[in-house]
Design an enzyme around this catalytic site. Structure first.
Site, mmCIF file in Angstrom:
data_model
loop_
_atom_site.group_PDB
_atom_site.id
_atom_site.type_symbol
_atom_site.label_atom_id
_atom_site.label_comp_id
_atom_site.label_asym_id
_atom_site.label_seq_id
_atom_site.Cartn_x
_atom_site.Cartn_y
_atom_site.Cartn_z
ATOM 1 N N ASP B 69 0.643 -1.421 0.677
ATOM 2 C CA ASP B 69 -0.106 0.055 -0.308
ATOM 3 C C ASP B 69 0.719 1.331 -0.124
ATOM 4 O O ASP B 69 1.854 1.748 1.244
ATOM 5 C CB ASP B 69 -0.747 -0.068 0.793
ATOM 6 N N THR B 102 -3.433 4.747 -3.929
ATOM 7 C CA THR B 102 -2.016 5.500 -2.867
ATOM 8 C C THR B 102 -0.743 6.040 -3.935
ATOM 9 O O THR B 102 -0.241 6.814 -4.103
ATOM 10 C CB THR B 102 -2.658 5.233 -1.510
ATOM 11 N N THR B 103 -0.505 4.312 -4.194
ATOM 12 C CA THR B 103 0.652 4.294 -5.363
ATOM 13 C C THR B 103 0.145 4.844 -6.475
ATOM 14 O O THR B 103 1.541 5.589 -6.897
ATOM 15 C CB THR B 103 1.163 2.458 -5.232
ATOM 16 N N ASP B 400 -8.985 -0.693 1.555
ATOM 17 C CA ASP B 400 -9.145 -0.478 0.406
ATOM 18 C C ASP B 400 -10.393 -0.092 0.005
ATOM 19 O O ASP B 400 -11.493 -0.072 -1.019
ATOM 20 C CB ASP B 400 -8.046 -0.606 -0.574
#
Lengths: 555, 535
Positions: B69, B102-103, B400
């Protein structure tokens, strides 16, 4: 313009191949460490604590060894953690799970290594080490990052397959008559595995009889020579009743028949007033004396109320001061003070009483019953023995041995055995032991590898090799010719429904069903799943970032 | 370092302790910033996509985290560089706002920075680059809305939600059982969702983890799980049709807030006080009993005497339950939290069909399940797994997936994953660039190129030839005018993401573009870095 510094001063970062190397090496080192303790002829380890006294533990139990290590390598920490979870969850197989995960990683390392060496194609800046395979639609180039993935997928398929293989061959013994026998074998096998402790038969009988609830309580008598220790181990006994490591108050009866027991958790020292802010303020000595008498009176009343329950034995978790003790002695009641919380709970369970803290309604408090309470001597210590208890659900195992270390180890072994038994009671499926399940799984996995197209099959094969490593290690630890034995075992297993496993005692391949060596299915399943999970987790890592260690004050 | 000089070349002292500061300015400053931003993006690049790798992080205290994550990696990385901290912030705000991607947002920002650097070298002013990026991002967001699909779902038909959650989960270590976890996440969200207002309060979903068992044992409990046990070992372990008194007052004599002392100076007072005290305990238990409660859940502890009285009156109790859990229990059971014994009324009791205590493993860990509640609006996801790191990672993955499901309930538009959306709007931006006169055109083109970075990273991580694959897909999209073509990460054999069921939420993707552009603009506008020099 150089690369900007991203991290704080002492933080380190390891990337790609180096990171993978670091975690492989760490994990394999841990697996190698506990490897020699696997199997019935496994060796023990001496652990010396860094704390004061440098106390020494001698053990064969994987979880205990790993728990006491101070480890810095993050991958190694993962393995320690799975072993701990295994201990908490099923209580046994703590070494096997680490060894299996280590072997899986060792095989994965080989896979990664072979695929990178042969051809180093520099394709742009992205693919460093590539493997060229001619596929149906031209040439596929697989970059190195692909290989761990294949292994992960392969491992996953293999694990699933292995589990199914186990499920197919598992023996479900639902019938009660058989269960006893099975449990016996299970336990027997367990002790063969754990230790070459003498008195194995006794041990396992005891284990079987107290598989529901038991308390390992040990007393030690220090003897210098081992002959003596043997004898004492043989003399180890299981007590049907319950033993509490306490003394009986002075002047109170040492033996009570048909005891009525009140188990309590109440203050018997000074009964404080619990209203906030209360304090004694008196203007003369005589007032103080009056209040003191009132306090005493209060305690006397409390004791009277307790006695009014019609009991002849009173067990309290908290201290009993001299004054109430004297009152009890006068009434001919046996009072035991300061029994620890666990002891109280268990005693309440065994005797069928309830743990009381208020004493106003004697008619509705359930009292505990037992046939006989007496003070007994084991070695030099006096203990209180409750026998003929109402529930019959508890018993005590008294372990005796030559030294502290032997006793500690025996207690750990017994704990493991009891765990296995209780798990087997819940889930009655068992497997044969002696490397049999590993061979069955390896065979099924091999079968799958042959059927699977593509590079995954390499990883699946590797999984089966890792499985076979376990019987190999067992044989190696016993000083046998592992290569020969495992090959024989393999040949045996090609026949349908073979029961062959390694018989370490005679050093040959034997029928495990005849030898009566078995293991709990639940334990094996947990070993398989958590080892695969951990290996997968470590394989997926391509970067390790270590933060600067927190500075301690005064260092 | 100096800011200004007199006519003899001597520096004026302007900044405090000027001698000890270092200063970077102009192009050097921008380049230094860009390279820091790129370095962060490079770390995350390999974590992108279903074949992305994990990172192992060791905290200052030696605890190990293994995760995929982006937000978690950056948060735990212990970053020192100022610009790198901006990137960390970027990923965190994506996490707070959307919860997923988020990545991707960091990788996108990194690529934008990389391309900006080239433009700066050509002599284009950073502000013009920033403006160009801004225009490009607007084109991209509009285009996204055009290609987005509406997803129809209802309480009974949640298949589409499950599919989208599965896309999120497939990049995590838990992808072994992504189907079941996605279903759990969607069911949890549906249970607490307010479909009228199109909102989901994620606080109503409690995620509990316990090591042991296997990942497949993870379950959704329509009720609350409390990591506590009954206060007295002999209380019943199972209560059916429980009426629950939820108390925030301790089973103890009251403590007035004002400081006081009760003086005992006569024997009568001593005895009075004693009776008073006993009455307190008796009354408290009696009051609970009177309103018909069959279970007491208390935020505080009880005295031994109170405990026994409760047992005696056959009133099981749980003590030391945390404030948040207490609230959840109150919501789930439809009860009221009662701060005083006097205020207990039968209406304020919560109702649950079944309360049971369950023990785990060989240690004496017990948990209390409160199920079949009057109001099933609070649920618990209970995660099992082989080790601690696994549980933690699963918790993050479930978080997520929950966020994705919530976003879909808020706005049911989706775009196609696997880089398909990026390729499609990269093409749109490229085409749109020609309409803009002026230097910004360069920046808009650079933006289009930078967007290729995500499908490229996806292809690279999946072991495909990045450049070839990307352009094959690009040409396919243009030829067939089909925005569903993406990178075939899993070797399924088709690169139509519609067939592969790889979806992402529209708002998540839009947010990624907007946030990444904003941060890049901010970094580009910095032309002077003054920092204390190394000591």
């Amino acid at each position: 313009m150089g690369v900007e510094r991203l991290f704080k001063d002492e933080a380190t970062e390891e990337k790609g191949e180096r990171a993978r190397m670091a975690s492989f090496i760490g994990a394999i080192a841990i697996a190698d460490l506990v490897k020699t303790t696997l199997g019935p002829k496994g060796m023990d380890k001496i652990l010396q604590s860094t704390g004061r006294g440098r106390s020494v533990t001698v053990t064969n139990d994987g979880a205990t060894i790993l728990k006491s290590l101070h480890i810095d390598n993050p991958a190694a920490k993962v393995l320690v953690d799975i072993s701990k979870v295994q201990d908490d969850e099923v209580g046994d197989g703590t070494t096997s799970v680490v060894v299996l995960a280590g072997e899986l990683l060792r095989e994965a390392e080989k896979l990664v290594a072979t695929k990178i060496h042969p051809m180093t194609i520099i394709a742009g800046t992205v693919c460093k080490g590539c493997e060229v395979l001619s596929g149906s639609n031209g040439i596929t180039i697989v970059s190195e990052s692909r290989i761990p993935w294949m292994s992960v997928e392969g491992y996953r398929m293999a694990a699933e397959c292995a589990r199914n293989a186990l499920l197919q061959r598992v023996m479900d013994n639902k019938e009660d008559a058989e269960i006893q026998g099975r449990l016996n074998e299970d336990c027997n096998d367990y002790f063969e595995f754990q230790d070459t402790l003498p008195g194995q038969g006794t041990f396992c009988q005891i284990g079987r009889r107290c598989c529901y609830e038991a308390k390992g309580q040990h007393k030690l008598g220090v003897h210098s020579d081992y002959q003596e220790a043997w004898r004492i181990f043989e003399g180890l006994f299981l007590d049907e009743g319950f033993i509490l490591d306490k003394k009986i108050g002075i002047g109170q009866p040492k033996r009570i028949e048909n005891a009525k027991i009140l188990v309590a958790n109440t203050a018997m020292d000074t009964d404080k007033v619990k209203i906030y802010g209360a304090r004694v303020r008196a203007d003369s000595m005589s007032r103080v004396a009056e209040i003191e008498t009132a306090e005493k009176e209060k305690m006397r009343e409390k004791v009277q109320k307790i006695i009014a329950h019609g009991i002849n034995c009173f067990v309290n978790r908290q201290l009993i001061y001299n004054f109430p003790e004297e009152l009890f002695a006068d009434a001919g009641i046996l009072a035991i003070e300061h029994a620890d919380f666990d002891g109280i709970e268990r005693l309440a369970l065994v005797t069928g009483g309830e743990i009381a803290s208020t004493f106003d309604n004697p008619e509705s408090v359930k009292l505990g019953h037992c046939k006989l309470i007496e003070e007994i001597m084991i070695g030099e210590d006096k203990l209180i023995h409750f026998s003929g208890v109402a529930m019959g659900q508890a018993c005590t195992i008294v372990l005796r041995g030559a030294s502290n270390h032997v006793l500690d180890e025996a207690e750990r072994s017994l704990h493991d055995a009891l765990c296995v038994l209780s798990q087997t009671v819940n889930d009655s499926r068992v497997l044969l032991g002696g490397g049999w399940p590993e061979m069955v799984m390896a065979q099924a996995v091999d079968e799958l590898a042959r059927k699977t197209p593509g590079k995954k099959s390499l990883a699946i094969e590797a999984f089966s090799r890792a499985l076979i490593a376990i019987p190999t290690i067992i044989a190696d630890n016993a000083g046998l010719d592992s290569a020969d034995l495992v090959a024989q075992l393999r040949a045996e297993h090609h026949k349908e429904t073979s029961n062959a496993g390694i018989d370490v005692i005679s050093g040959s391949v034997g029928d495990m069903a005849e030898l009566g060596i078995s293991e709990a299915f639940k334990v094996k399943q947990a070993v398989l799943l958590s080892a695969t999970e951990a290996a997968e987790m470590i394989l997926r890592v391509d970067e390790i970032i270590t933060c600067a260690p927190r500075r301690r004050e005064g260092m | 370092m100096a800011l200004a000089f007199d006519e003899f070349g001597r520096p004026f002292i302007i900044i405090k302790e000027q001698e000890q500061k270092t200063r970077l300015r102009g192009l050097d400053a921008q380049k230094a910033n860009i390279s820091a931003g790129k370095a962060v993006a490079r770390i995350l690049r390999t974590s992108l996509g279903p074949k992305g790798m994990d990172k192992m992080l060791q905290s200052p205290d030696g605890d190990v985290t293994i995760t995929n994550d982006g937000a978690t990696i950056l948060e735990q990385m212990d970053v020192d560089n100022q610009i790198a901290k901006l990137m960390v912030e970027l990923s965190r705000s994506q996490d707070y706002e959307i919860g997923d991607g988020t990545t991707g947002v960091v990788v996108m920002a990194g690529a934008l920075l990389e391309h900006a650097e080239r433009l700066l070298e050509r002599g284009i002013h950073p502000i013009r680059v920033a403006e160009g990026y801004e225009m490009a991002s607007r084109i991209a967001v509009e285009h996204l809305e055009r290609i987005a699909h509406k997803f129809e779902f209802s309480l009974t038909n949640v298949e589409s939600l499950v599919q989208t959650c599965m896309t999120t989960l497939s990049s995590k270590i838990v992808n072994r059982c992504k189907r079941s976890l996605a279903e759990i996440a969607v069911n949890a969200v549906m249970a607490v969702a307010d479909l009228e207002r199109k909102d989901v309060n994620l606080d109503l979903i409690k995620v509990e983890g316990k090591v042991g068992g296997k990942l497949e044992d993870t379950e959704l409990i329509y009720g609350i799980l409390v990591d506590k046990e009954m206060s007295h070992p002999q209380m019943p372990k199972q209560i059916e049709d429980a009426k629950i008194a939820i108390l925030t007052c301790p089973f103890e004599p009251p403590k007035p807030k004002t400081k006081h002392k009760v003086d005992i100076d006569t024997v009568e007072k001593f005895q009075n006080l004693r009776q008073q005290e006993q009455k307190y305990f008796d009354d408290m238990v009696q009051q609970c009993k009177d309103v018909g409660a069959t279970l007491v859940i208390c935020q505080w502890g009880f005295d031994d005497e109170a405990n026994h009285l409760l047992l005696h009156r056959n009133l099981p109790a749980v003590r030391w339950v945390g404030g948040v859990e207490l609230e959840l229990i109150a919501i789930a059971t439809g009860g009221m939290i009662v701060p005083r014994f006097q205020e207990l009324t039968p209406e304020k009791l919560g109702k649950a069909g079944l309360v049971r205590e369950k023990s785990f493993g060989t240690t004496k860990d017990r948990m209390i399940y409160i199920e079949h509640c009057a109001n099933s609006r609070a649920v618990t996801i209970f995660i099992r797994g082989g080790n601690k790191m696994m549980i933690e990672e699963t918790k993050r993955s479930i978080h997520d997936a929950l966020c994705v499901a919530r976003n879909l309930i808020r706005n049911n538009s989706i775009v196609y994953g696997g880089g398909a959306a990026e390729i499609s709007f990269s093409l749109a931006v490229e085409a749109g660039a020609d309409r803009y006169p002026g230097v910004e055109q360069y920046a808009i083109r650079a933006f289009a190129d930078a967007l290729d970075a995500i499908p490229m990273a996806l292809a690279e991580n999946s072991g495909l030839q990045p450049i070839e694959t990307l352009f094959a897909v690009k040409s396919q999209q243009t030829k067939e005018d089909n925005p569903c073509c993406g990178i075939d990460c899993n070797d399924v054999g088709t690169n139509d993401m519609h067939e592969q069921n790889v979806f992402e939420t529209l708002i998540g993707k839009q947010q990624q573009i907007l946030l990444a552009t904003q941060v890049v603009k901010m970094i580009l506008k910095i032309d002077d870095v003054i920092s204390p020099s190394d000591y």
